[in-house]
Write a protein that holds these residues in place. Structure first.
Motif, mmCIF file in Angstrom:
data_model
loop_
_atom_site.group_PDB
_atom_site.id
_atom_site.type_symbol
_atom_site.label_atom_id
_atom_site.label_comp_id
_atom_site.label_asym_id
_atom_site.label_seq_id
_atom_site.Cartn_x
_atom_site.Cartn_y
_atom_site.Cartn_z
ATOM 1 N N ASN A 108 0.835 -1.197 0.000
ATOM 2 C CA ASN A 108 0.000 0.000 0.000
ATOM 3 C C ASN A 108 0.869 1.245 0.000
ATOM 4 O O ASN A 108 1.886 1.302 0.723
ATOM 5 C CB ASN A 108 -0.922 0.031 1.217
ATOM 6 C CG ASN A 108 -2.055 -0.980 1.105
ATOM 7 O OD1 ASN A 108 -2.390 -1.432 0.015
ATOM 8 N ND2 ASN A 108 -2.632 -1.340 2.235
ATOM 9 N N THR A 111 -0.228 8.136 -0.066
ATOM 10 C CA THR A 111 -0.070 9.305 -0.917
ATOM 11 C C THR A 111 -0.791 10.499 -0.319
ATOM 12 O O THR A 111 -1.755 10.351 0.433
ATOM 13 C CB THR A 111 -0.617 9.037 -2.327
ATOM 14 O OG1 THR A 111 -2.036 8.815 -2.242
ATOM 15 C CG2 THR A 111 0.032 7.807 -2.941
ATOM 16 N N GLY A 112 -0.317 11.678 -0.687
ATOM 17 C CA GLY A 112 -0.980 12.861 -0.170
ATOM 18 C C GLY A 112 -0.221 14.127 -0.477
ATOM 19 O O GLY A 112 0.655 14.170 -1.338
ATOM 20 N N ASN A 140 -7.699 14.564 -6.130
ATOM 21 C CA ASN A 140 -8.230 15.328 -4.996
ATOM 22 C C ASN A 140 -8.115 16.839 -5.187
ATOM 23 O O ASN A 140 -8.734 17.606 -4.440
ATOM 24 C CB ASN A 140 -7.506 14.927 -3.708
ATOM 25 C CG ASN A 140 -7.825 13.502 -3.288
ATOM 26 O OD1 ASN A 140 -8.964 13.056 -3.393
ATOM 27 N ND2 ASN A 140 -6.820 12.770 -2.843
ATOM 28 N N GLU A 176 4.271 10.413 -2.308
ATOM 29 C CA GLU A 176 4.074 9.220 -1.475
ATOM 30 C C GLU A 176 5.051 9.267 -0.316
ATOM 31 O O GLU A 176 6.209 9.631 -0.477
ATOM 32 C CB GLU A 176 4.283 7.967 -2.313
ATOM 33 C CG GLU A 176 3.654 6.711 -1.745
ATOM 34 C CD GLU A 176 4.457 6.060 -0.626
ATOM 35 O OE1 GLU A 176 3.873 5.383 0.233
ATOM 36 O OE2 GLU A 176 5.699 6.239 -0.625
ATOM 37 N N PRO A 200 -5.555 16.729 1.458
ATOM 38 C CA PRO A 200 -5.895 15.422 0.880
ATOM 39 C C PRO A 200 -4.799 14.379 0.988
ATOM 40 O O PRO A 200 -3.633 14.651 0.702
ATOM 41 C CB PRO A 200 -6.189 15.774 -0.586
ATOM 42 C CG PRO A 200 -6.683 17.169 -0.551
ATOM 43 C CD PRO A 200 -5.868 17.838 0.523
ATOM 44 N N HIS A 201 -5.193 13.177 1.401
ATOM 45 C CA HIS A 201 -4.270 12.047 1.476
ATOM 46 C C HIS A 201 -5.072 10.751 1.389
ATOM 47 O O HIS A 201 -6.260 10.719 1.714
ATOM 48 C CB HIS A 201 -3.438 12.078 2.760
ATOM 49 C CG HIS A 201 -4.256 12.123 4.015
ATOM 50 N ND1 HIS A 201 -4.693 13.307 4.576
ATOM 51 C CD2 HIS A 201 -4.747 11.136 4.811
ATOM 52 C CE1 HIS A 201 -5.393 13.048 5.671
ATOM 53 N NE2 HIS A 201 -5.442 11.723 5.826
ATOM 54 N N ASN A 202 -4.424 9.689 0.943
ATOM 55 C CA ASN A 202 -5.084 8.389 0.789
ATOM 56 C C ASN A 202 -4.072 7.275 1.004
ATOM 57 O O ASN A 202 -2.862 7.488 0.865
ATOM 58 C CB ASN A 202 -5.681 8.224 -0.620
ATOM 59 C CG ASN A 202 -6.651 9.320 -1.004
ATOM 60 O OD1 ASN A 202 -6.270 10.292 -1.643
ATOM 61 N ND2 ASN A 202 -7.905 9.171 -0.604
ATOM 62 N N GLU A 203 -4.586 6.095 1.316
ATOM 63 C CA GLU A 203 -3.765 4.882 1.302
ATOM 64 C C GLU A 203 -4.235 4.055 0.106
ATOM 65 O O GLU A 203 -5.394 3.653 0.040
ATOM 66 C CB GLU A 203 -3.898 4.094 2.596
ATOM 67 C CG GLU A 203 -2.910 2.941 2.680
ATOM 68 C CD GLU A 203 -2.823 2.346 4.082
ATOM 69 O OE1 GLU A 203 -1.769 1.793 4.429
ATOM 70 O OE2 GLU A 203 -3.818 2.443 4.833
ATOM 71 N N ILE A 204 -3.324 3.842 -0.860
ATOM 72 C CA ILE A 204 -3.703 3.251 -2.139
ATOM 73 C C ILE A 204 -3.013 1.904 -2.341
ATOM 74 O O ILE A 204 -1.790 1.813 -2.271
ATOM 75 C CB ILE A 204 -3.328 4.194 -3.298
ATOM 76 C CG1 ILE A 204 -4.040 5.536 -3.132
ATOM 77 C CG2 ILE A 204 -3.683 3.568 -4.648
ATOM 78 C CD1 ILE A 204 -3.626 6.576 -4.151
ATOM 79 N N LYS A 247 -0.412 7.497 11.180
ATOM 80 C CA LYS A 247 -1.336 8.586 11.482
ATOM 81 C C LYS A 247 -1.181 9.159 12.890
ATOM 82 O O LYS A 247 -1.074 10.393 13.050
ATOM 83 C CB LYS A 247 -2.777 8.122 11.243
ATOM 84 C CG LYS A 247 -3.818 9.198 11.479
ATOM 85 C CD LYS A 247 -5.223 8.660 11.230
ATOM 86 C CE LYS A 247 -6.294 9.680 11.544
ATOM 87 N NZ LYS A 247 -7.656 9.142 11.321
ATOM 88 N N GLN A 263 -10.834 14.422 5.459
ATOM 89 C CA GLN A 263 -11.660 13.231 5.217
ATOM 90 C C GLN A 263 -12.063 13.189 3.745
ATOM 91 O O GLN A 263 -12.464 14.184 3.191
ATOM 92 C CB GLN A 263 -12.922 13.283 6.085
ATOM 93 C CG GLN A 263 -12.612 13.316 7.568
ATOM 94 C CD GLN A 263 -11.947 12.046 8.103
ATOM 95 O OE1 GLN A 263 -12.151 10.947 7.544
ATOM 96 N NE2 GLN A 263 -11.154 12.178 9.147
#
Length: 263
Positions: A108, A111-112, A140, A176, A200-204, A247, A263
């Motif tokens: 995983n 990213t953000g 995003n 990333e 904005p951030h995500n786990e991809i 986090k 979020q």
């Protein structure tokens, strides 16, 4: 005894028939420790997991590094058998995700939006210029860009984009976490950036995809499921951690509450 020997020979012959060479088309971006398929030896954690699967299954993978936009075209033509990394949530104009087979996540990516450590706690409205690696999609940030509230600054080199942040020529870079950390540690004078939790951030998931080789994808999925300790060991070697672990560390460092996290 002869029957046992015959069975062993048949099993060996069957394995040799099923074990073949396959071409993996990979992004030609230095995204280490996730991947760097232009490297002569260590190509990153995704490669290491595929090589472990190769040793287990007997399948041999040949890696071809090419531009992001060309990957799906070569997959469609049949010039490559697999694409890495890929994700069913990513859009491209060449292949349909509904036509592809996706593996379980090999790893995983976190990213953000990365900023200087003294510039956290932003709102999206305060980010006027953001560096974006060529070939990536500003999912995003697209609404901000369309409204001309944020300007994209395309960079062909991730390190160059990080320097732009440090020199205050852009406010942030879409990146990333593991990649940013690796570059910061290996480039003299480049200060570490941080993932701003208020942006904005995500786990991809990074997956292997194919249009034609569902059987190999199924084999890989079974290998990942049956060898969690091996997969964990490989990830630990490359320092890959989950967002769940990262986090709380960032929340403490940036002094933000759960309500302030994007979020």
């Amino acid at each position: 005894m002869k029957q046992i020997l015959l069975c062993l020979l048949l099993m060996l012959f069957s394995t040799q028939l099923s074990a073949e060479k396959y071409i993996v088309g990979a992004q030609n971006i230095g995204y280490y420790p996730h991947y760097d398929f232009s490297a002569s030896e260590d190509k990153g954690v995704g490669w290491a997991i595929l090589e472990a699967f190769s040793a287990h299954s007997g399948h041999e993978f040949i890696y071809l590094s090419m531009p992001i936009r060309r990957l799906q075209l070569e997959l469609l033509k049949g010039h490559v058998d697999f694409v890495y990394p890929d994700n069913p949530g990513w859009y491209n104009q060449v292949t349909k995700n509904t036509d592809k087979y996706f593996s379980s996540p090999l790893t995983n990516a976190i990213t953000g939006t990365f900023v200087s450590k003294d510039n956290t706690g932003n709102t999206m409205a305060r980010i006027k210029r953001i560096a974006m690696p060529l070939g990536f999609t500003p999912v995003n940030w697209q609404q901000q860009v369309d409204k001309k509230q944020t300007k994209l600054v395309w960079v062909s080199d991730i390190e160059a984009g990080m320097w732009l942040v440090q020199k205050r020529r852009v406010d942030a870079i879409d990146l990333e976490m593991h990649v940013a950390s690796h570059i910061s540690k290996n480039v003299n004078g480049l200060a570490p950036l941080t993932l701003d939790l208020t942006l904005p951030h995500n786990e991809i998931p990074f997956m292997l995809s194919s249009l034609r080789h569902k059987g190999i994808i199924d084999e890989l999925n079974q290998f990942i499921e049956n060898n969690p300790n091996k997969i964990r060991e490989i990830k630990n070697t490359y320092g890959i951690i989950s967002f769940r672990k990262l986090k709380p560390e960032l929340m403490k460092e940036q002094r933000v509450s759960e309500a302030q996290v994007w979020q």
